[in-house]
Design an enzyme around this catalytic site. Structure first.
Site, PDB file in Angstrom:
ATOM      1  N   ASP A  23       0.848  -1.195   0.000  1.00 52.81           N
ATOM      2  CA  ASP A  23       0.000   0.000   0.000  1.00 52.81           C
ATOM      3  C   ASP A  23       0.883   1.244   0.000  1.00 52.81           C
ATOM      4  O   ASP A  23       1.544   1.538   0.992  1.00 52.81           O
ATOM      5  CB  ASP A  23      -0.901  -0.053   1.252  1.00 52.81           C
ATOM      6  CG  ASP A  23      -1.769   1.184   1.390  1.00 52.81           C
ATOM      7  OD1 ASP A  23      -1.899   1.939   0.413  1.00 52.81           O
ATOM      8  OD2 ASP A  23      -2.319   1.370   2.493  1.00 52.81           O
ATOM      9  N   ASN A  25      -0.084   4.541  -0.536  1.00 50.00           N
ATOM     10  CA  ASN A  25      -0.635   5.814  -0.048  1.00 50.00           C
ATOM     11  C   ASN A  25      -1.311   5.670   1.322  1.00 50.00           C
ATOM     12  O   ASN A  25      -2.035   6.559   1.765  1.00 50.00           O
ATOM     13  CB  ASN A  25      -1.592   6.427  -1.075  1.00 50.00           C
ATOM     14  CG  ASN A  25      -2.824   5.551  -1.275  1.00 50.00           C
ATOM     15  OD1 ASN A  25      -2.840   4.394  -0.855  1.00 50.00           O
ATOM     16  ND2 ASN A  25      -3.843   6.108  -1.893  1.00 50.00           N
ATOM     17  N   ASP A  27      -3.803   3.929   2.676  1.00 50.27           N
ATOM     18  CA  ASP A  27      -5.253   3.914   2.930  1.00 50.27           C
ATOM     19  C   ASP A  27      -5.724   2.509   3.317  1.00 50.27           C
ATOM     20  O   ASP A  27      -6.915   2.247   3.388  1.00 50.27           O
ATOM     21  CB  ASP A  27      -6.027   4.443   1.718  1.00 50.27           C
ATOM     22  CG  ASP A  27      -5.818   3.575   0.474  1.00 50.27           C
ATOM     23  OD1 ASP A  27      -5.006   2.620   0.531  1.00 50.27           O
ATOM     24  OD2 ASP A  27      -6.466   3.834  -0.549  1.00 50.27           O
ATOM     25  N   ASP A  31      -1.926  -1.154  -3.819  1.00 49.86           N
ATOM     26  CA  ASP A  31      -2.152  -0.378  -5.038  1.00 49.86           C
ATOM     27  C   ASP A  31      -0.979  -0.534  -6.001  1.00 49.86           C
ATOM     28  O   ASP A  31       0.008  -1.217  -5.694  1.00 49.86           O
ATOM     29  CB  ASP A  31      -2.383   1.098  -4.679  1.00 49.86           C
ATOM     30  CG  ASP A  31      -1.362   1.593  -3.666  1.00 49.86           C
ATOM     31  OD1 ASP A  31      -0.153   1.383  -3.914  1.00 49.86           O
ATOM     32  OD2 ASP A  31      -1.760   2.156  -2.617  1.00 49.86           O
ATOM     33  N   ASP A 100      -6.011  -9.656 -15.552  1.00 48.86           N
ATOM     34  CA  ASP A 100      -7.145 -10.550 -15.330  1.00 48.86           C
ATOM     35  C   ASP A 100      -8.350  -9.925 -16.034  1.00 48.86           C
ATOM     36  O   ASP A 100      -8.754  -8.811 -15.693  1.00 48.86           O
ATOM     37  CB  ASP A 100      -7.385 -10.614 -13.815  1.00 48.86           C
ATOM     38  CG  ASP A 100      -8.034 -11.897 -13.360  1.00 48.86           C
ATOM     39  OD1 ASP A 100      -8.872 -12.415 -14.101  1.00 48.86           O
ATOM     40  OD2 ASP A 100      -7.712 -12.345 -12.244  1.00 48.86           O
ATOM     41  N   ASP A 202     -11.001 -14.932 -16.758  1.00 49.85           N
ATOM     42  CA  ASP A 202     -11.828 -15.435 -15.673  1.00 49.85           C
ATOM     43  C   ASP A 202     -12.967 -16.287 -16.248  1.00 49.85           C
ATOM     44  O   ASP A 202     -13.660 -15.843 -17.169  1.00 49.85           O
ATOM     45  CB  ASP A 202     -12.395 -14.202 -14.931  1.00 49.85           C
ATOM     46  CG  ASP A 202     -13.064 -14.543 -13.620  1.00 49.85           C
ATOM     47  OD1 ASP A 202     -12.363 -14.971 -12.697  1.00 49.85           O
ATOM     48  OD2 ASP A 202     -14.296 -14.364 -13.525  1.00 49.85           O
ATOM     49  N   GLU A 261      -9.137 -19.510 -17.089  1.00 48.89           N
ATOM     50  CA  GLU A 261      -9.604 -20.235 -15.900  1.00 48.89           C
ATOM     51  C   GLU A 261     -10.806 -21.060 -16.313  1.00 48.89           C
ATOM     52  O   GLU A 261     -11.860 -20.528 -16.633  1.00 48.89           O
ATOM     53  CB  GLU A 261     -10.012 -19.274 -14.777  1.00 48.89           C
ATOM     54  CG  GLU A 261     -10.433 -20.030 -13.521  1.00 48.89           C
ATOM     55  CD  GLU A 261     -11.368 -19.248 -12.608  1.00 48.89           C
ATOM     56  OE1 GLU A 261     -11.450 -19.592 -11.426  1.00 48.89           O
ATOM     57  OE2 GLU A 261     -12.029 -18.302 -13.062  1.00 48.89           O
ATOM     58  N   HIS A 321      -6.152 -16.929  -5.311  1.00 50.76           N
ATOM     59  CA  HIS A 321      -6.971 -16.091  -4.431  1.00 50.76           C
ATOM     60  C   HIS A 321      -8.311 -16.725  -4.059  1.00 50.76           C
ATOM     61  O   HIS A 321      -9.112 -16.086  -3.393  1.00 50.76           O
ATOM     62  CB  HIS A 321      -7.207 -14.746  -5.125  1.00 50.76           C
ATOM     63  CG  HIS A 321      -7.968 -14.920  -6.407  1.00 50.76           C
ATOM     64  ND1 HIS A 321      -7.428 -15.568  -7.508  1.00 50.76           N
ATOM     65  CD2 HIS A 321      -9.229 -14.597  -6.765  1.00 50.76           C
ATOM     66  CE1 HIS A 321      -8.324 -15.622  -8.468  1.00 50.76           C
ATOM     67  NE2 HIS A 321      -9.426 -15.036  -8.042  1.00 50.76           N
ATOM     68  N   ASP A 322      -8.560 -17.930  -4.537  1.00 52.35           N
ATOM     69  CA  ASP A 322      -9.839 -18.587  -4.257  1.00 52.35           C
ATOM     70  C   ASP A 322      -9.705 -19.795  -3.343  1.00 52.35           C
ATOM     71  O   ASP A 322     -10.714 -20.435  -3.039  1.00 52.35           O
ATOM     72  CB  ASP A 322     -10.490 -19.061  -5.577  1.00 52.35           C
ATOM     73  CG  ASP A 322     -10.948 -17.913  -6.463  1.00 52.35           C
ATOM     74  OD1 ASP A 322     -11.334 -16.861  -5.924  1.00 52.35           O
ATOM     75  OD2 ASP A 322     -10.915 -18.084  -7.698  1.00 52.35           O
TER      76      ASP A 322
HETATM   77  C1  GLC Z   1     -13.299 -16.670 -10.721  1.00 51.00           C
HETATM   78  C2  GLC Z   1     -12.415 -15.880  -9.793  1.00 51.00           C
HETATM   79  C3  GLC Z   1     -13.139 -15.662  -8.506  1.00 51.00           C
HETATM   80  C4  GLC Z   1     -14.410 -14.897  -8.797  1.00 51.00           C
HETATM   81  C5  GLC Z   1     -15.267 -15.599  -9.847  1.00 51.00           C
HETATM   82  C6  GLC Z   1     -16.324 -14.697 -10.380  1.00 51.00           C
HETATM   83  O1  GLC Z   1     -13.515 -17.949 -10.262  1.00 51.00           O
HETATM   84  O2  GLC Z   1     -11.180 -16.526  -9.619  1.00 51.00           O
HETATM   85  O3  GLC Z   1     -12.352 -14.966  -7.584  1.00 51.00           O
HETATM   86  O4  GLC Z   1     -15.153 -14.755  -7.609  1.00 51.00           O
HETATM   87  O5  GLC Z   1     -14.494 -16.001 -10.956  1.00 51.00           O
HETATM   88  O6  GLC Z   1     -15.752 -13.686 -11.174  1.00 51.00           O
HETATM   89 CA    CA Z   2      -3.495   2.271  -1.220  1.00 58.56          CA
END
Ligand code: GLC
Ligand code: CA
Length: 525
Positions: A23, A25, A27, A31, A100, A202, A261, A321-322
């Site tokens: 981060d 700045n 907040d 970023d 992405d 995605d 994906e 991230h999932d």
């Molecule tokens: C993909 C992403 C996930 C998101 C979903 C809907 O699976 O990896 O994080 O919630 O698509 O966009």
């Molecule tokens: Ca920030």
């Protein structure tokens, strides 16, 4: 396929969840300035590309995966000039940028959707999937949203339902409409012109739904979503010509890359999307979902490789991230030995490795204790059976200063309480740390073309303790031996005299591996 180094095949891709990386700045939200400030760190780690989870403007119902403008940067991450600077600074360091693209659905705040739902006469009405209710008022068919509840949301003003596979705030666009298709293809061009090297698509195999919107047949499952065979809402054949068109656009630029994906697809089906006139790569989830057993990983890896055609290259990941982080799933407490074996496996099996930010220091998921702490809406919805995805999205742990050096402000998600011991600065200064181990493996991988694009030959079938394989490129080869167990085990080397790339020792015949030991050998010449 090209023999020399090709970044997306032979290199290493690092996934950044921008909200949580750094981060600049103060907040509390990571970023672009933060990412720029850490490019030296990434270069030193030895990666070749970064995949940024979405940075487009978003109301953040699904933290960026609900986009309200495809051709801009969300102000919380910075401005377009910051992104241009990121591209420049990354290029200077040999780091490619992968964006992405969330093109299956938009945010319900996207101007397209606002216009679409303003009236059935609006020129953009057909940009989304609207249908009349059944005579009794029910939704048009039995389709379910993977994030819970029916996939149809009723709009009382229009008297129609619209379709959404994810949250109701993420309406699916109508890819069958030629204007939508054209607008989406322009998104690729827009970012390619800016110098982006690649895209992660995605849930691309959801873009098209059955034209007649037929009911999915029932099947046994726990959640309503799993009680259907997803034959009409997933993986429709119209995707193949679209991928060809996307690939043609990509091929107009030098050494670009698209990875998709794939949603709900086995290895064979996922592989149908990859090749010279389709995607460069697609994500297949089995490898990452394995429990700790060498045979499991070996078989997933072989299966994925075998499914792909000659003009395709596998890729592998253990976290994103999932899902819960690999160290959370495989390690006991703060013991990193399994994280080392996992990292070595990821970097040495055949396929482009993806490293999720923080896994190189063995970050663990933050515990989610109360429903009221949950930010990820699916965690709220399915609590306590599923606590959502906040756990793996906590701020990167840079040092032992407050908030782990991520920000001077309170971060949007809590920092893991282990940060004073587990952080980049600490691991940089410890020669035996996981970070230094990962760096060493990466530098070995960079020096050995066989580890990048060599063939993959298992040395033991159905191993119980030791995953051992050879990577072979023409006359060159490297033997990789990974002890998955907490005991010593002997291993019989193939004939020849070897030298270790790990510690320089020489070996022939039977060697003994310490608990969780990683060895890499080359034949002595
Ligand atoms: C993909 C992403 C996930 C998101 C979903 C809907 O699976 O990896 O994080 O919630 O698509 O966009
Ligand atoms: Ca920030």
């Amino acid at each position: 396929m090209k023999k020399e180094f090709l970044w997306w095949r032979d290199g290493i891709i690092y996934q950044i969840y921008p909200r949580s990386f750094a981060d600049s700045n103060n907040d509390g939200i990571g970023d672009l300035g933060g990412i720029i400030s850490k490019l030296d760190y990434l270069q030193e780690l030895g990666i070749d590309a970064i995949w940024l989870s979405p940075i487009n403007p978003s109301p953040d119902v699904d933290f960026g995966y609900d986009v309200s403008d495809y051709n801009d940067i969300d102000p919380k991450f910075g401005a377009m000039k910051d992104f241009e600077k990121l591209i420049r600074e990354a290029k200077k360091r040999g780091i490619h940028i992968i964006l992405d693209l969330v093109l299956n659905h938009t945010s319900d705040q996207h101007p397209w959707f606002l216009e679409s739902k303003s009236s059935i006469d609006s020129p953009k009405h057909d940009w989304y999937i609207w249908r009349d209710p059944k005579p009794n008022g029910d939704p048009p068919n039995n389709w379910q949203a993977v994030f819970g509840g029916p996939a149809w949301e009723f709009d009382p003003e229009l008297g129609k339902y619209y379709y959404h596979m994810f949250y109701k705030e993420q309406p699916d666009v109508n890819w069958r409409n030629p204007q939508v298709r054209a607008a989406m293809l322009d998104v690729f061009r827009f970012w390619l012109k800016k110098g982006v090297d690649g895209f992660r698509l995605d849930v691309f195999n959801l873009y098209f739904k059955d034209e007649a919107l037929r009911d999915n047949p029932p099947k046994v499952g726990i959640r309503a979503f799993d009680q259907q065979e997803h034959i009409y809402d997933v993986s429709q054949p119209e995707m193949y010509p679209l991928l060809k068109e996307i690939r043609e656009i990509m091929d107009g630029y030098k050494e670009t890359y698209v990875v998709g994906e794939t949603f709900l697809a086995d290895a064979e089906h996922t592989a149908t999307y990859v090749g010279n006139d389709k995607l460069h790569a697609a994500f297949y989830f089995e490898f990452a979902n394995n429990r700790w057993h060498p045979t499991r990983f070996l078989n997933s890896s072989l299966k994925w490789d075998a499914a792909l055609s000659e003009d395709a290259w596998p890729n592998n990941f253990l976290g994103n991230h999932d899902m819960a982080r690999p160290a959370t799933r495989y390690c006991f407490g703060e013991d990193d030995r399994r994280a080392r074996v996992a990292a070595a496996m990821l970097l040495m099996v055949k396929g482009t490795p993806y490293i999720y930010y923080g896994d190189e220091i063995g970050m663990r998921d933050i515990p989610i204790r109360k429903k009221s702490d949950v930010l990820d809406p699916i965690g709220k919805r399915f609590w306590p059976i599923f606590k959502g995805r906040d756990g793996c999205r906590s701020p990167m742990q840079w040092d032992d200063s407050p908030n782990a050096g991520f920000s001077l402000a309170d971060p949007w998600l809590p920092v893991h309480r282990n940060y004073q011991q587990r952080n980049v600065a600490q691991q940089q200064s410890d020669p035996d740390s996981l970070l230094n181990f990962v760096k060493k493996l990466i530098s070995i991988r960079r020096a050995e073309p066989a580890l990048q694009h060599g063939d993959f030959i298992p040395l033991v079938e159905e191993p119980r303790f030791i995953l051992a394989f050879k990577r072979v490129l023409e006359y060159d080869s490297v033997i990789v031996i990974l002890n998955f167990s907490n005991r010593n085990h002997d291993f019989q080397l193939p004939e020849g005299a070897y030298q270790s790339l790990m510690d320089g020792s020489s070996a022939t015949g039977t060697i003994n591996l310490k608990p969780y030991q990683v060895q890499l050998f080359k034949l002595m010449s």
